[in-house]
Design an enzyme around this catalytic site. Structure first.
Site, PDB file in Angstrom:
ATOM      1  N   THR A 167       8.526   0.784 -16.503  1.00 48.31           N
ATOM      2  CA  THR A 167       9.045   0.307 -15.200  1.00 48.31           C
ATOM      3  C   THR A 167       9.067   1.397 -14.119  1.00 48.31           C
ATOM      4  O   THR A 167       9.031   2.584 -14.318  1.00 48.31           O
ATOM      5  CB  THR A 167      10.779  -0.120 -15.422  1.00 48.31           C
ATOM      6  OG1 THR A 167      11.041  -0.698 -14.231  1.00 48.31           O
ATOM      7  CG2 THR A 167      11.733   1.093 -15.898  1.00 48.31           C
ATOM      8  N   ARG A 168       9.060   0.874 -12.802  1.00 48.69           N
ATOM      9  CA  ARG A 168       9.226   1.717 -11.751  1.00 48.69           C
ATOM     10  C   ARG A 168       9.925   1.444 -10.768  1.00 48.69           C
ATOM     11  O   ARG A 168      10.273   1.619  -9.649  1.00 48.69           O
ATOM     12  CB  ARG A 168       7.696   1.682 -11.045  1.00 48.69           C
ATOM     13  CG  ARG A 168       7.183   0.310 -10.982  1.00 48.69           C
ATOM     14  CD  ARG A 168       5.953   0.318  -9.803  1.00 48.69           C
ATOM     15  NE  ARG A 168       6.263  -0.282  -8.632  1.00 48.69           N
ATOM     16  CZ  ARG A 168       6.075  -1.537  -8.159  1.00 48.69           C
ATOM     17  NH1 ARG A 168       5.738  -2.097  -8.925  1.00 48.69           N
ATOM     18  NH2 ARG A 168       6.618  -1.402  -6.930  1.00 48.69           N
ATOM     19  N   HIS A 172      17.313  -4.400 -13.581  1.00 49.00           N
ATOM     20  CA  HIS A 172      18.426  -5.297 -13.507  1.00 49.00           C
ATOM     21  C   HIS A 172      18.754  -5.957 -14.727  1.00 49.00           C
ATOM     22  O   HIS A 172      18.290  -5.646 -15.603  1.00 49.00           O
ATOM     23  CB  HIS A 172      18.183  -6.106 -12.240  1.00 49.00           C
ATOM     24  CG  HIS A 172      17.881  -5.243 -11.049  1.00 49.00           C
ATOM     25  ND1 HIS A 172      18.916  -4.440 -10.404  1.00 49.00           N
ATOM     26  CD2 HIS A 172      16.682  -5.197 -10.328  1.00 49.00           C
ATOM     27  CE1 HIS A 172      18.444  -4.126  -9.207  1.00 49.00           C
ATOM     28  NE2 HIS A 172      16.951  -4.456  -9.198  1.00 49.00           N
ATOM     29  N   HIS A 175      15.533  -7.239 -16.637  1.00 46.13           N
ATOM     30  CA  HIS A 175      14.884  -6.114 -17.357  1.00 46.13           C
ATOM     31  C   HIS A 175      15.735  -5.687 -18.600  1.00 46.13           C
ATOM     32  O   HIS A 175      14.894  -5.658 -19.817  1.00 46.13           O
ATOM     33  CB  HIS A 175      14.835  -4.969 -16.636  1.00 46.13           C
ATOM     34  CG  HIS A 175      14.066  -5.291 -15.369  1.00 46.13           C
ATOM     35  ND1 HIS A 175      14.708  -5.376 -14.113  1.00 46.13           N
ATOM     36  CD2 HIS A 175      12.838  -5.638 -15.099  1.00 46.13           C
ATOM     37  CE1 HIS A 175      13.835  -5.797 -12.951  1.00 46.13           C
ATOM     38  NE2 HIS A 175      12.672  -5.835 -13.556  1.00 46.13           N
ATOM     39  N   ARG A 262       5.960 -10.565 -15.613  1.00 49.55           N
ATOM     40  CA  ARG A 262       4.901 -11.181 -14.518  1.00 49.55           C
ATOM     41  C   ARG A 262       4.665  -9.960 -13.667  1.00 49.55           C
ATOM     42  O   ARG A 262       5.364  -8.953 -13.474  1.00 49.55           O
ATOM     43  CB  ARG A 262       6.077 -12.069 -13.834  1.00 49.55           C
ATOM     44  CG  ARG A 262       5.540 -12.973 -12.830  1.00 49.55           C
ATOM     45  CD  ARG A 262       6.566 -12.921 -11.939  1.00 49.55           C
ATOM     46  NE  ARG A 262       6.971 -11.386 -11.172  1.00 49.55           N
ATOM     47  CZ  ARG A 262       8.045 -10.917 -10.597  1.00 49.55           C
ATOM     48  NH1 ARG A 262       8.839 -11.925 -10.596  1.00 49.55           N
ATOM     49  NH2 ARG A 262       8.022  -9.689 -10.584  1.00 49.55           N
ATOM     50  N   LEU A 375      -6.273  -1.276  22.899  1.00 48.62           N
ATOM     51  CA  LEU A 375      -7.227  -0.566  23.686  1.00 48.62           C
ATOM     52  C   LEU A 375      -6.681   0.563  24.768  1.00 48.62           C
ATOM     53  O   LEU A 375      -5.542   0.179  24.916  1.00 48.62           O
ATOM     54  CB  LEU A 375      -8.377  -1.547  24.506  1.00 48.62           C
ATOM     55  CG  LEU A 375      -8.940  -2.432  23.790  1.00 48.62           C
ATOM     56  CD1 LEU A 375      -9.587  -3.558  24.550  1.00 48.62           C
ATOM     57  CD2 LEU A 375     -10.227  -1.620  22.950  1.00 48.62           C
ATOM     58  N   SER A 381       1.810   2.396  26.383  1.00 51.07           N
ATOM     59  CA  SER A 381       2.621   3.666  26.940  1.00 51.07           C
ATOM     60  C   SER A 381       3.708   2.865  27.853  1.00 51.07           C
ATOM     61  O   SER A 381       4.735   3.338  27.797  1.00 51.07           O
ATOM     62  CB  SER A 381       1.961   4.544  27.518  1.00 51.07           C
ATOM     63  OG  SER A 381       0.825   5.020  26.931  1.00 51.07           O
TER      64      SER A 381
HETATM   65  P1  ADP Z   1      -2.192   2.269  27.183  1.00 52.16           P
HETATM   66  O1  ADP Z   1      -0.828   3.099  26.891  1.00 52.16           O
HETATM   67  O2  ADP Z   1      -2.228   1.178  26.034  1.00 52.16           O
HETATM   68  O3  ADP Z   1      -3.354   2.918  27.366  1.00 52.16           O
HETATM   69  P2  ADP Z   1      -0.949   1.977  29.598  1.00 52.16           P
HETATM   70  O4  ADP Z   1       0.566   1.592  29.518  1.00 52.16           O
HETATM   71  O5  ADP Z   1      -1.042   3.583  29.881  1.00 52.16           O
HETATM   72  O6  ADP Z   1      -1.966   1.686  28.563  1.00 52.16           O
HETATM   73  O7  ADP Z   1      -1.429   1.279  31.033  1.00 52.16           O
HETATM   74  C1  ADP Z   1      -1.279  -0.245  31.183  1.00 52.16           C
HETATM   75  C2  ADP Z   1      -1.424  -0.256  32.724  1.00 52.16           C
HETATM   76  O8  ADP Z   1      -1.682  -1.598  32.683  1.00 52.16           O
HETATM   77  C3  ADP Z   1      -0.272   0.043  33.536  1.00 52.16           C
HETATM   78  O9  ADP Z   1      -0.598   0.870  34.836  1.00 52.16           O
HETATM   79  C4  ADP Z   1       0.520  -1.049  33.588  1.00 52.16           C
HETATM   80  O10 ADP Z   1       1.365  -0.904  34.588  1.00 52.16           O
HETATM   81  C5  ADP Z   1      -0.271  -2.221  33.724  1.00 52.16           C
HETATM   82  N1  ADP Z   1      -0.061  -3.487  33.460  1.00 52.16           N
HETATM   83  C6  ADP Z   1      -0.152  -4.592  33.926  1.00 52.16           C
HETATM   84  N2  ADP Z   1       0.511  -5.602  33.281  1.00 52.16           N
HETATM   85  C7  ADP Z   1       1.086  -5.090  32.303  1.00 52.16           C
HETATM   86  C8  ADP Z   1       1.752  -5.762  31.035  1.00 52.16           C
HETATM   87  N3  ADP Z   1       2.197  -7.239  31.110  1.00 52.16           N
HETATM   88  N4  ADP Z   1       2.232  -5.123  30.222  1.00 52.16           N
HETATM   89  C9  ADP Z   1       1.801  -3.744  30.098  1.00 52.16           C
HETATM   90  N5  ADP Z   1       1.130  -3.089  31.122  1.00 52.16           N
HETATM   91  C10 ADP Z   1       0.686  -3.840  32.050  1.00 52.16           C
HETATM   92  P1  ADP Z   2       5.601  -2.445 -12.977  1.00 55.14           P
HETATM   93  O1  ADP Z   2       5.054  -2.292 -11.459  1.00 55.14           O
HETATM   94  O2  ADP Z   2       5.222  -1.272 -13.803  1.00 55.14           O
HETATM   95  O3  ADP Z   2       5.244  -3.807 -13.442  1.00 55.14           O
HETATM   96  P2  ADP Z   2       8.342  -3.251 -12.672  1.00 55.14           P
HETATM   97  O4  ADP Z   2       9.429  -2.319 -13.067  1.00 55.14           O
HETATM   98  O5  ADP Z   2       8.454  -4.139 -11.557  1.00 55.14           O
HETATM   99  O6  ADP Z   2       7.211  -2.441 -12.687  1.00 55.14           O
HETATM  100  O7  ADP Z   2       8.410  -4.129 -14.041  1.00 55.14           O
HETATM  101  C1  ADP Z   2       8.231  -3.706 -15.229  1.00 55.14           C
HETATM  102  C2  ADP Z   2       7.845  -4.582 -16.459  1.00 55.14           C
HETATM  103  O8  ADP Z   2       8.942  -5.867 -16.041  1.00 55.14           O
HETATM  104  C3  ADP Z   2       6.619  -5.140 -16.153  1.00 55.14           C
HETATM  105  O9  ADP Z   2       6.072  -5.484 -17.603  1.00 55.14           O
HETATM  106  C4  ADP Z   2       6.788  -6.621 -15.541  1.00 55.14           C
HETATM  107  O10 ADP Z   2       5.940  -7.464 -15.557  1.00 55.14           O
HETATM  108  C5  ADP Z   2       8.508  -6.852 -15.894  1.00 55.14           C
HETATM  109  N1  ADP Z   2       8.969  -7.510 -14.882  1.00 55.14           N
HETATM  110  C6  ADP Z   2       9.632  -7.338 -13.985  1.00 55.14           C
HETATM  111  N2  ADP Z   2      10.284  -8.470 -13.398  1.00 55.14           N
HETATM  112  C7  ADP Z   2      10.142  -9.438 -14.329  1.00 55.14           C
HETATM  113  C8  ADP Z   2      10.621 -10.730 -13.945  1.00 55.14           C
HETATM  114  N3  ADP Z   2      11.255 -11.030 -12.961  1.00 55.14           N
HETATM  115  N4  ADP Z   2      10.263 -11.611 -14.995  1.00 55.14           N
HETATM  116  C9  ADP Z   2       9.517 -11.190 -16.091  1.00 55.14           C
HETATM  117  N5  ADP Z   2       9.058  -9.988 -16.187  1.00 55.14           N
HETATM  118  C10 ADP Z   2       9.393  -8.952 -15.238  1.00 55.14           C
END
Ligand code: ADP
Ligand code: ADP
Length: 541
Positions: A167-168, A172, A175, A262, A375, A381
């Site tokens: 188990t990890r 409950h 288990h 499971r 972009l 910002s």
């Molecule tokens: P980034 O951080 O993604 O490079 P910035 O927030 O610095 O972008 O620049 C976005 C520019 O676009 C700003 O000059 C902002 O005023 C303008 N802008 C215009 N319309 C919007 C809008 N709806 N939401 C966010 N920025 C907008």
């Molecule tokens: P693991 O990622 O190692 O599967 P878990 O602690 O979630 O870690 O599960 C331990 C064991 O108990 C696994 O064999 C898992 O398939 C089983 N198990 C967990 N939950 C259930 C469940 N609801 N019904 C049946 N088996 C379960």
């Protein structure tokens, strides 16, 4: 050790550290070192080591360079503690896309490991490991045991059958039912074996989970046949292949039965909102290999709660017309933890509910990150600065990381190559994640043209806390606005690599919000974001 300090050394990641520990203790037996190319290739293609042994997951050590000028390198942890000497036998190039497709079945960067792999070193290093020191832990030391120690405690329980549970997540009632039924079914001991290494980003932290497992096991399980032990595994979230791997690891810890329910080890949903793996794909794959692994799978379909009768049954056993209750993982977070509500008793034991409530402050006291992308000149910002004011009005004090400003401080000196752009974005993401973790609000406004880098920030910050806002202004409009005269320069060829002109922009696939700016004012858009934050519970009242 004196000798070790003269060797070239590298710091290894948390993931490699976890792998190293399991290689060293026998948790990954028969593997004893990071894989060489022959093993690696065959694992990708056939889920087998070069000698034919079943092994579904690459265990490799990523490094940045192909030469170290020495045939031995020292591996250190993030605090520079020496861990092991690697006696290099080979360093080979690997391909992230190919590995992701083979192991995870996807290259979608919403998969947490795909996003992470993009940042690993381009080479894998392999060779014999001489372990100097295992990772040191200070938490729950009484529950951390090697495979040999676990096997010994299990055999002292005296039952030939041992059922392991992976188990990890917090455990409950579902288990509890799964595990108790499974143990009863084969009259076995039960190894409750939670992963505490790395799990899916955003999971409940292991401190919280282990506190609740411990209480649960003490209070609600038969101590003569139940062992709670922690597993320092770094999960890959590889679904089916991971289930087979989990079974092999548990066999190494002495289990001969393994529970798979499971969506075992599932990474959530992909960029199109669809699950990466089918709910029972993991069961199917393990069923094919269980005999070879030497572990019997105990499969469960999903369990649900019958309201009238007050008990759990499997979905395929629900009597017609019966009323069922269930709370999904998302609901646990959004409807209960985020709102500071206690989970109901039919769903979880009160001890678990209380620990979870303590650990999860209501969402309006948690951090979040509003991440604008679009972009240059799209309006990021402009909208961000109005959003900042509206948040201040609501009692939150956001940190603002505006692309242009960041480039004059934090990212001074970076250019606009893909690599520099990614570095810049990851720096912003890193700072944002620190703010969010400390409970703060943060607004990021940078072009952030690459999907992979944005997704990595999402992972770093936590998907629940990450609100990606796509400011979808057509290129022609941005170019007309040309606030900084940059488009004109780019058109004249005085500026190279300008996004939208001669550099790519990858729009988000499934952003939390899409804003248009040709028909909506900046203020209206900022208020839209406020409404979204209110709905999600990030703002009080
Ligand atoms: P980034 O951080 O993604 O490079 P910035 O927030 O610095 O972008 O620049 C976005 C520019 O676009 C700003 O000059 C902002 O005023 C303008 N802008 C215009 N319309 C919007 C809008 N709806 N939401 C966010 N920025 C907008
Ligand atoms: P693991 O990622 O190692 O599967 P878990 O602690 O979630 O870690 O599960 C331990 C064991 O108990 C696994 O064999 C898992 O398939 C089983 N198990 C967990 N939950 C259930 C469940 N609801 N019904 C049946 N088996 C379960």
């Amino acid at each position: 050790l004196a000798e070790a300090s003269r060797l070239p050394s590298i710091q290894i990641s948390m993931r490699s550290l976890c792998d190293l520990e399991l290689l060293a203790t026998g948790g990954f037996s028969p593997l004893t070192g990071f894989m060489g190319q022959a093993d690696y290739e065959r694992v990708l293609e056939e889920m087998r080591l070069a000698d034919g042994t079943l092994w579904p997951i690459p265990v490799t050590l990523p490094v940045e360079q192909s030469h170290f000028g020495s045939d031995r390198i020292l591996l250190r942890d993030v605090h520079n503690n020496p861990l092991a000497i690697l006696e290099l036998s080979e360093i080979y190039r690997w391909d992230a896309e190919r590995e992701a497709l083979a192991v995870l079945g996807t290259t979608d960067p919403r998969h947490p490991l795909v996003a992470e792999m993009a940042r690993w070193g381009k080479f894998y290093a392999a060779g014999r490991l001489r372990v100097l020191q295992l990772p040191r832990y200070y938490d729950f030391t009484d529950l951390r045991r090697t495979p040999a120690e676990v096997r010994q405690l299990l055999s002292a329980m005296g039952r030939p059958n041992v059922v392991a549970f992976q188990t990890r997540n917090p455990m409950h009632r579902i288990h509890e039912e799964l595990t108790k039924r499974a143990a009863a079914q084969v009259d076995g001991s039960l190894l409750i074996h939670p992963v505490v290494g790395m799990t899916k980003p955003g999971d409940v932290d292991h401190f919280t989970r282990v506190r609740s497992y411990r209480l649960l096991v003490e209070k609600y399980y038969d101590s003569s046949r139940t062992l709670l032990s922690l597993l320092p595994l770094a999960m890959r979230m590889a679904g089916p292949r991971e289930a087979v791997w989990h079974a092999i690891i548990r066999r190494n810890y002495g289990a001969n039965h393994f529970i798979v329910g499971r969506d075992h080890a599932g990474p959530g949903n992909d960029s199109n909102g669809r699950p990466f793996y089918g709910p029972y794909d993991a069961q199917e794959l393990l069923a094919r290999y269980a005999a070879e692994v030497g572990v019997t799978m105990i499969p469960f379909t999903e369990l649900v709660y019958l309201k009238r009768e007050g008990r759990y049954v499997m979905v395929d056993e629900v009597p017609p017309g019966a009323e069922i209750a269930s709370i999904s993982g998302t609901q646990v977070r959004d409807e209960y933890l985020a709102k500071g509500r206690l989970l109901p008793e039919w769903f979880t034991r009160p001890e678990t509910a209380e620990i979870l409530r303590q650990m999860y402050p209501p969402r309006h006291r948690q951090g979040f990150c509003v991440w604008f992308t679009g972009l240059s000149g799209a309006g990021k910002s402009t909208i961000a600065s109005i959003l900042n004011i509206l948040l201040l009005e609501r009692g939150r004090t956001p940190a603002v990381l505006d692309g242009d400003v960041v480039r004059t401080h934090l990212s001074k000196g970076l250019g606009f190559s893909r690599e520099d752009r990614d570095t810049n974005i990851l720096r912003i993401g890193f700072v944002a994640s620190a703010v969010v973790k400390a409970g703060g609000a943060v607004i990021c406004a940078a072009v952030s043209p690459y999907r992979a880098a944005r997704n990595e920030c999402r992972t770093m910050i936590g998907s629940d806390q990450f609100i990606e806002v796509f400011v979808d202004t057509p290129l022609e409009v941005c170019e007309q606005r040309d606030v900084k005269g940059l488009y004109a320069k780019a058109r004249r060829g005085e500026l190279r690599g300008f996004t939208g002109i001669d550099d790519p922009y990858e729009p988000p696939v499934n952003p939390e919000l899409v804003l248009t700016t040709t028909d909506v004012t900046p203020e209206e858009n900022a208020r839209k974001i406020i409404r979204y934050l209110e709905e999600k519970g990030f703002l009080e009242g």
